[in-house]
Design a protein around this motif. Structure first.
Motif, PDB file in Angstrom:
ATOM      1  N   ALA A 286       9.012 -16.155  12.385  1.00 35.09           N
ATOM      2  CA  ALA A 286       9.803 -15.669  11.248  1.00 35.09           C
ATOM      3  C   ALA A 286       9.046 -14.636  10.420  1.00 35.09           C
ATOM      4  O   ALA A 286       9.647 -13.684   9.905  1.00 35.09           O
ATOM      5  N   LEU A 287       7.727 -14.799  10.286  1.00 35.62           N
ATOM      6  CA  LEU A 287       6.957 -13.954   9.372  1.00 35.62           C
ATOM      7  C   LEU A 287       6.393 -12.699  10.020  1.00 35.62           C
ATOM      8  O   LEU A 287       6.140 -11.708   9.327  1.00 35.62           O
ATOM      9  N   LEU A 288       6.157 -12.736  11.331  1.00 34.82           N
ATOM     10  CA  LEU A 288       5.574 -11.577  12.004  1.00 34.82           C
ATOM     11  C   LEU A 288       6.604 -10.914  12.902  1.00 34.82           C
ATOM     12  O   LEU A 288       7.288 -11.601  13.669  1.00 34.82           O
ATOM     13  N   PRO A 289       6.713  -9.594  12.844  1.00 31.57           N
ATOM     14  CA  PRO A 289       7.650  -8.900  13.723  1.00 31.57           C
ATOM     15  C   PRO A 289       7.149  -8.931  15.162  1.00 31.57           C
ATOM     16  O   PRO A 289       5.969  -9.184  15.417  1.00 31.57           O
ATOM     17  N   PRO A 290       8.038  -8.672  16.125  1.00 32.13           N
ATOM     18  CA  PRO A 290       7.599  -8.619  17.524  1.00 32.13           C
ATOM     19  C   PRO A 290       6.502  -7.574  17.704  1.00 32.13           C
ATOM     20  O   PRO A 290       6.518  -6.518  17.076  1.00 32.13           O
ATOM     21  N   GLY A 291       5.539  -7.881  18.547  1.00 33.55           N
ATOM     22  CA  GLY A 291       4.451  -6.943  18.783  1.00 33.55           C
ATOM     23  C   GLY A 291       3.138  -7.655  19.005  1.00 33.55           C
ATOM     24  O   GLY A 291       3.071  -8.892  19.120  1.00 33.55           O
ATOM     25  N   ILE A 492       6.756   1.304  14.772  1.00 34.85           N
ATOM     26  CA  ILE A 492       6.753  -0.146  14.953  1.00 34.85           C
ATOM     27  C   ILE A 492       8.078  -0.717  14.457  1.00 34.85           C
ATOM     28  O   ILE A 492       8.664  -0.219  13.491  1.00 34.85           O
ATOM     29  N   ASP A 493       8.555  -1.771  15.130  1.00 36.31           N
ATOM     30  CA  ASP A 493       9.853  -2.351  14.786  1.00 36.31           C
ATOM     31  C   ASP A 493       9.943  -2.690  13.297  1.00 36.31           C
ATOM     32  O   ASP A 493      10.916  -2.373  12.628  1.00 36.31           O
ATOM     33  N   ASP A 494       8.962  -3.389  12.800  1.00 38.90           N
ATOM     34  CA  ASP A 494       8.950  -3.760  11.388  1.00 38.90           C
ATOM     35  C   ASP A 494       7.559  -3.437  10.850  1.00 38.90           C
ATOM     36  O   ASP A 494       6.607  -4.172  11.065  1.00 38.90           O
ATOM     37  N   PHE A 495       7.452  -2.293  10.180  1.00 36.85           N
ATOM     38  CA  PHE A 495       6.122  -1.851   9.763  1.00 36.85           C
ATOM     39  C   PHE A 495       5.960  -1.908   8.252  1.00 36.85           C
ATOM     40  O   PHE A 495       5.296  -1.103   7.644  1.00 36.85           O
ATOM     41  N   ARG A 496       6.551  -2.953   7.647  1.00 38.05           N
ATOM     42  CA  ARG A 496       6.441  -3.086   6.198  1.00 38.05           C
ATOM     43  C   ARG A 496       4.993  -3.199   5.739  1.00 38.05           C
ATOM     44  O   ARG A 496       4.608  -2.596   4.742  1.00 38.05           O
ATOM     45  N   LEU A 497       4.184  -3.998   6.469  1.00 44.20           N
ATOM     46  CA  LEU A 497       2.790  -4.152   6.047  1.00 44.20           C
ATOM     47  C   LEU A 497       2.057  -2.821   6.127  1.00 44.20           C
ATOM     48  O   LEU A 497       1.287  -2.467   5.227  1.00 44.20           O
ATOM     49  N   ILE A 498       2.302  -2.045   7.203  1.00 40.32           N
ATOM     50  CA  ILE A 498       1.661  -0.733   7.328  1.00 40.32           C
ATOM     51  C   ILE A 498       2.134   0.186   6.206  1.00 40.32           C
ATOM     52  O   ILE A 498       1.332   0.887   5.576  1.00 40.32           O
ATOM     53  N   ARG A 499       3.427   0.189   5.937  1.00 44.95           N
ATOM     54  CA  ARG A 499       3.976   1.068   4.891  1.00 44.95           C
ATOM     55  C   ARG A 499       3.396   0.699   3.537  1.00 44.95           C
ATOM     56  O   ARG A 499       2.967   1.578   2.781  1.00 44.95           O
ATOM     57  N   PHE A 523       1.918   3.403  -5.680  1.00 44.44           N
ATOM     58  CA  PHE A 523       1.780   1.987  -6.014  1.00 44.44           C
ATOM     59  C   PHE A 523       3.152   1.348  -6.228  1.00 44.44           C
ATOM     60  O   PHE A 523       3.390   0.205  -5.814  1.00 44.44           O
ATOM     61  N   GLU A 524       4.059   2.077  -6.863  1.00 50.59           N
ATOM     62  CA  GLU A 524       5.400   1.534  -7.085  1.00 50.59           C
ATOM     63  C   GLU A 524       6.127   1.323  -5.760  1.00 50.59           C
ATOM     64  O   GLU A 524       6.822   0.313  -5.574  1.00 50.59           O
ATOM     65  N   GLU A 525       5.972   2.276  -4.831  1.00 49.11           N
ATOM     66  CA  GLU A 525       6.600   2.121  -3.521  1.00 49.11           C
ATOM     67  C   GLU A 525       5.981   0.954  -2.757  1.00 49.11           C
ATOM     68  O   GLU A 525       6.679   0.194  -2.079  1.00 49.11           O
ATOM     69  N   SER A 526       4.685   0.796  -2.853  1.00 47.40           N
ATOM     70  CA  SER A 526       4.020  -0.320  -2.196  1.00 47.40           C
ATOM     71  C   SER A 526       4.587  -1.654  -2.672  1.00 47.40           C
ATOM     72  O   SER A 526       4.910  -2.537  -1.872  1.00 47.40           O
ATOM     73  N   LEU A 527       4.725  -1.800  -3.978  1.00 48.91           N
ATOM     74  CA  LEU A 527       5.256  -3.049  -4.530  1.00 48.91           C
ATOM     75  C   LEU A 527       6.731  -3.225  -4.200  1.00 48.91           C
ATOM     76  O   LEU A 527       7.204  -4.350  -3.990  1.00 48.91           O
ATOM     77  N   ARG A 528       7.469  -2.116  -4.125  1.00 46.92           N
ATOM     78  CA  ARG A 528       8.888  -2.206  -3.752  1.00 46.92           C
ATOM     79  C   ARG A 528       9.031  -2.721  -2.323  1.00 46.92           C
ATOM     80  O   ARG A 528       9.860  -3.588  -2.035  1.00 46.92           O
ATOM     81  N   VAL A 529       8.199  -2.200  -1.416  1.00 45.54           N
ATOM     82  CA  VAL A 529       8.235  -2.645  -0.020  1.00 45.54           C
ATOM     83  C   VAL A 529       7.861  -4.124   0.072  1.00 45.54           C
ATOM     84  O   VAL A 529       8.483  -4.895   0.810  1.00 45.54           O
ATOM     85  N   LEU A 530       6.847  -4.523  -0.672  1.00 40.72           N
ATOM     86  CA  LEU A 530       6.436  -5.924  -0.665  1.00 40.72           C
ATOM     87  C   LEU A 530       7.569  -6.835  -1.122  1.00 40.72           C
ATOM     88  O   LEU A 530       7.797  -7.899  -0.549  1.00 40.72           O
ATOM     89  N   ALA A 531       8.277  -6.430  -2.163  1.00 40.24           N
ATOM     90  CA  ALA A 531       9.360  -7.251  -2.697  1.00 40.24           C
ATOM     91  C   ALA A 531      10.500  -7.404  -1.705  1.00 40.24           C
ATOM     92  O   ALA A 531      11.228  -8.399  -1.718  1.00 40.24           O
TER      93      ALA A 531
END
Length: 646
Positions: A286-291, A492-499, A523-531
């Motif tokens: 659930a927490l990690l994307p395929p890869g 990457i399929d789900d690259f939220r952590l990279i972004r 920094f604002e974009e980083s926190l937005r992606v995290l949320a």
């Protein structure tokens, strides 16, 4: 005592009311009618103590308007119509102490009030247990409250010390268990089995899925058994569908489990452990994307568990079950391999939630168990994960040493992907220690391995590490590498952590160049992606630290102070002293005088044991706290990319 059958109770009541025993009907319905007739013209209070069920009570209820009935029961008796119910909770601490004093004397209690309070807690504030210890104190003047509390502190034999004359906690619990065991209802017999099996596994809390594995049945039947145990007060329903035994019931359940044949008990425990390992494995999915990251982290399947429908469900399961997981690993890591698989699978949850205490406990247990079992793979996982923990806690030298041990094992095991990740982490750690030339060489080797495997995630991470490295000498070049990291992650399929990481690093690079206005949107974009995603704690804390520095540099101190207070609260709730220390370092620069100095002193305490250079700066700030003005270095610090999930 064995509960009376309705016919026995009717005969006893009719005899007490003066009915000739020869005139008492044999049929319960006729006897009940005679009882109602006898009571109808009277004003009578009837007390029915420890009723087993509503069916046991109904034939005994009088019909006359002048009569009333008080029924006590371990069960709610919710099927009785027209009854006013008064659920009784445990006594309060004050009531418990008063009960002790009433039986054994006020002087015995006041002579050592701390021990009396401890004794009350060990009895769970339950009247029967309190009445027994009070009687023991009253009977033996030489027995002190402290000595009796010490006897009850040891789990082994605790129930032996809760017996006196005809009073016994064990016998009271046995009555309830034996009634379930002797019942002709499946749900009751299932409840008796469930209670015994909780004693075999001995967890803080239980839900239907794990009870189903202990009983080797389906979850519907397990849920009914748990409900029944709660009805007879052998378990407490602490939340919907979740149950916990009182400590004394837990002791009794252990005794019951000890009477079962060893093979049955062992098989039940192994089924439960395998289910926990399977459920923890589902959190990885659930927490990690395929890869490649998921492949590296995913343990082998040893059982089936229901998949989580969302990241939120996976986190909620981890939040509920983490105390149970710690208890299982403490008890079974050396003897049952599934316990090690639980630790391995929980890394993404622990890392993202920032559960640092449990993170350390679980992996230290796993490392010890892996070495005792000669399990090199489990040892390498534990070393890698402990290295990540020490990094997050600011202990870079320790992190590097553990990471190097892990790399050696991954090479020995021929695990190229894990070796590549370890080398990337090593380069990042060397950069943090100022060993730049070594860091460049290691990162280049890691990048080459990632490219050979066409591992876009690994490539993106190494570009981020290289960006951090070049930030020391050429922040513009660093921005190029962070941008390349962002572009590599785009495939990457789900690259939220990279972004998130890339934007955070870009923010720090712009701060290095003295461009806070350009840093802010990153920094604002980083926190937005995290949320939007899993809100990884380590990434979140680093982005928030960058945001605080940016707001300060932009001359927005009120907002920066609010961010400091928020981050301190978040870090405190996770036991993350390292983040607290870094935050207090910045907070002090937003304050003046003694307020600033107080934050810096607290920061030094929080950062004790770390090797962050912020400690040296804090000491300089404190040494010159009385001098003004001071040069702020708020924009000069930067973050390092967090190690990828190992």
């Amino acid at each position: 005592m064995v509960p009376l059958e309705p016919a026995q109770a009717l005969a006893s009541l009719l005899r007490d009311l003066g009915t000739d025993p020869r005139q008492i009907p044999q049929h319960p319905d006729e006897a009940a009618a005679l009882l109602r007739s006898a009571l109808a013209p009277t004003r009578t209070l009837l007390v029915l103590d420890d009723a087993a069920s509503a069916a046991q009570v109904r034939p005994l209820l009088p019909a006359g308007p002048g009569c009333a009935v008080v029924v006590t029961s371990r069960t709610p008796l919710a099927a009785l119509d027209g009854a006013a119910r008064f659920p009784l909770d445990r006594l309060s601490r004050e009531e418990s102490v008063a009960l002790l004093a009433a039986v054994c004397g006020q002087g015995r209690v006041t002579a050592d009030s701390d021990a009396a309070t401890r004794l009350v807690g060990l009895c769970g504030q339950l009247p029967l247990a309190l009445r027994i210890v009070a009687a023991r104190l009253a009977a033996r003047r030489a027995l002190t409250t402290e000595a009796l509390a010490d006897l009850l502190t040891a789990e082994a034999g605790r129930l032996d010390h809760l017996e006196y004359d005809d009073l016994s906690v064990r016998r009271s619990l046995a009555v309830a268990h034996e009634a379930l065991l002797a019942s002709d209802r499946d749900a009751d017999r299932d409840a008796a089995l469930a209670l015994r099996r909780t004693g075999a596994l001995d967890l803080p809390e239980y839900e239907a899925p794990v009870i189903a594995r202990l009983m080797d049945t389906d979850e519907r039947r397990a849920a009914a058994a748990l409900d029944r145990l709660a009805e007879v007060a052998l378990l407490e329903e602490i939340a919907y569908g979740r149950y916990a035994p009182h400590d004394l019931v837990r002791d009794f359940a252990r005794e019951l489990a000890g009477r079962e044949p060893e093979p049955e008990r062992t098989q039940a425990v192994e089924r439960a452990l395998c289910w926990y390992a399977a459920a923890a494995r589902e959190t990885v999915l659930a927490l990690l994307p395929p890869g490649r990251e998921r492949e590296n982290r995913l343990p082998p399947a040893v059982a089936e568990a229901t998949p989580f429908a969302s990241i939120e469900e996976a986190f909620a399961w981890g939040d509920r079950e983490l105390p149970n997981a710690v208890a299982l690993v403490e008890r079974y890591a050396r003897t049952c391999r599934p316990a090690l698989l639980i630790v391995r699978a929980l890394f993404p949850y622990l890392h993202r939630r920032g559960r640092l205490r449990e993170f350390q406990t679980l992996n230290e247990l796993a490392l010890d168990a892996a070495r005792s079992r000669g399990d090199l793979e489990a040892e390498a996982h534990a070393l890698s994960d402990l290295a990540a923990l020490h990094f997050m806690c600011g202990r870079i030298e320790q992190s590097l040493a553990l990471n190097d041990e892990a790399i050696a094992l991954w090479r020995r095991l021929g695990r190229t992907s894990r070796t590549q990740r370890g080398l990337g982490n090593r380069g990042m750690l060397l950069e943090r220690l100022g060993r730049t030339e070594e860091a460049v060489a290691v990162l280049r080797e890691s990048l080459e391995l990632a490219e050979q495997q066409q591992d876009l995630y690994g490539i993106a991470i190494i570009f981020g590490h290289l960006g951090n490295l070049y930030e020391h000498t050429d922040a513009r070049l660093a921005i190029e590498y962070h941008t390349r990291s962002l572009e590599a992650g785009d495939g990457i399929d789900d690259f939220r952590l990279i972004r998130e990481t890339a934007h955070c690093n870009l923010g720090y690079a712009h701060l290095r160049l003295g461009e806070p206005a350009l840093a802010l949107p990153h920094f604002e974009e980083s926190l937005r992606v995290l949320a939007q995603g899993d809100n990884d704690w380590h990434s979140q804390s680093q982005s928030r630290l960058g945001l605080i520095r940016t707001l300060h540099a932009l001359g927005r101190p009120a907002e920066a102070r609010r961010e400091c207070e928020s981050l301190l609260h978040r870090a405190g709730s996770r036991g993350d002293n390292y983040t607290s220390g870094l935050t207090r370092h910045l907070y002090g620069q937003l304050l003046t005088g003694e307020e600033a100095a107080a934050q810096w002193r607290a920061a030094l305490r929080d950062l004790d044991g770390t090797d962050t250079p912020v400690r040296d700066e804090l000491e300089r700030l404190l040494a010159t706290a009385a001098a003004a003005p001071r040069q702020s270095s708020v924009t000069s610090r930067r973050r390092s990319t967090p190690p990828p999930p190992s």
